[in-house]
Design a protein around this motif. Structure first.
Motif, PDB file in Angstrom:
ATOM      1  N   LEU A   1      37.477  30.745  40.196  1.00 12.19           N
ATOM      2  CA  LEU A   1      38.109  31.922  39.615  1.00 12.19           C
ATOM      3  C   LEU A   1      37.935  31.798  38.104  1.00 12.19           C
ATOM      4  N   PHE A   2      37.147  32.704  37.523  1.00  3.95           N
ATOM      5  CA  PHE A   2      36.826  32.685  36.105  1.00  3.95           C
ATOM      6  C   PHE A   2      37.618  33.797  35.422  1.00  3.95           C
ATOM      7  N   ILE A   3      38.623  33.406  34.626  1.00  8.08           N
ATOM      8  CA  ILE A   3      39.515  34.379  33.991  1.00  8.08           C
ATOM      9  C   ILE A   3      39.150  34.457  32.508  1.00  8.08           C
ATOM     10  N   GLU A   4      38.502  35.561  32.156  1.00  8.83           N
ATOM     11  CA  GLU A   4      37.982  35.747  30.801  1.00  8.83           C
ATOM     12  C   GLU A   4      37.924  37.231  30.488  1.00  8.83           C
TER      13      GLU A   4
ATOM     14  N   ILE B   1      41.332  24.586  34.487  1.00  9.35           N
ATOM     15  CA  ILE B   1      40.687  24.055  33.299  1.00  9.35           C
ATOM     16  C   ILE B   1      40.650  25.157  32.251  1.00  9.35           C
ATOM     17  N   ILE B   2      41.140  24.847  31.071  1.00 11.48           N
ATOM     18  CA  ILE B   2      41.127  25.803  29.975  1.00 11.48           C
ATOM     19  C   ILE B   2      39.730  25.797  29.351  1.00 11.48           C
TER      20      ILE B   2
ATOM     21  N   ILE C   1      38.724  25.851  41.950  1.00 10.01           N
ATOM     22  CA  ILE C   1      39.161  25.601  40.582  1.00 10.01           C
ATOM     23  C   ILE C   1      39.323  26.946  39.857  1.00 10.01           C
ATOM     24  N   ILE C   2      40.070  26.901  38.771  1.00  5.04           N
ATOM     25  CA  ILE C   2      40.252  28.069  37.904  1.00  5.04           C
ATOM     26  C   ILE C   2      39.779  27.691  36.509  1.00  5.04           C
ATOM     27  N   LEU C   3      38.923  28.525  35.932  1.00  8.80           N
ATOM     28  CA  LEU C   3      38.532  28.387  34.528  1.00  8.80           C
ATOM     29  C   LEU C   3      39.246  29.504  33.783  1.00  8.80           C
ATOM     30  N   LEU C   4      40.037  29.138  32.791  1.00  7.65           N
ATOM     31  CA  LEU C   4      40.969  30.069  32.168  1.00  7.65           C
ATOM     32  C   LEU C   4      40.822  30.121  30.655  1.00  7.65           C
ATOM     33  N   ASP C   5      40.657  31.317  30.128  1.00  5.34           N
ATOM     34  CA  ASP C   5      40.702  31.539  28.689  1.00  5.34           C
ATOM     35  C   ASP C   5      42.171  31.668  28.292  1.00  5.34           C
TER      36      ASP C   5
END
Length: 137
Positions: free
Chosen positions: A8-11, A86-87, A55-59
């Motif tokens: 999940l890419f939150i940007e 992960i930030i 995993i989650i990649l988060l801005d």
């Protein structure tokens, strides 16, 4: 064993999303990317608790619900709290780093200015998590 990840890419920045997808393609990776442009829509994706990401990649700097607010909600949920988050941000503010680790992140990466450095960081990040033991549904 190396596995394909559901990420999940939150940007909120369209250019950053395109850059991330370009890196994934250039590296020949087959990870499934679920995109969200803010914390609210990411929570809507996660609320069904079906087909959860690995995993989650988060801005951090996003409209509506910023990264720290999103993390706080995520880590209070008895199911979602175990998804490694992960930030991936431009914020080198020590207060942000400390707060994120206090809430319970799995890592904090600064987005480098040079594309080659970005590729390197993303490759290492995904190499690590694709061979890590993850909690699955």
């Amino acid at each position: 064993m190396v596995k394909t990840l559901k990420i999940l890419f939150i940007e909120d920045d369209t250019i950053e999303v395109m850059k991330f997808n370009r890196v994934i393609a250039a590296l020949g990776l087959t990870h499934q990317i679920i995109e969200s442009n803010n914390g609210d829509s990411a929570l809507a994706i996660l609320e069904t608790k079906e087909n959860l990401p690995d995993i989650i990649l988060l801005d951090l700097n996003m409209p509506k619900l910023n990264g720290i607010e999103f993390l706080t909600i995520l880590k209070k949920d008895p199911v979602l709290r175990y998804i490694p988050t992960i930030i991936l941000t431009t914020s080198s503010n020590f207060k942000d780093v400390k707060e994120c680790y206090k809430i319970g992140i799995a890592g904090y990466l600064l987005k480098p200015l040079k594309y080659e450095d970005y590729v390197y960081k993303i490759q290492k990040l995904l190499d690590y998590w694709s061979c890590n033991e993850l909690i699955s549904e």
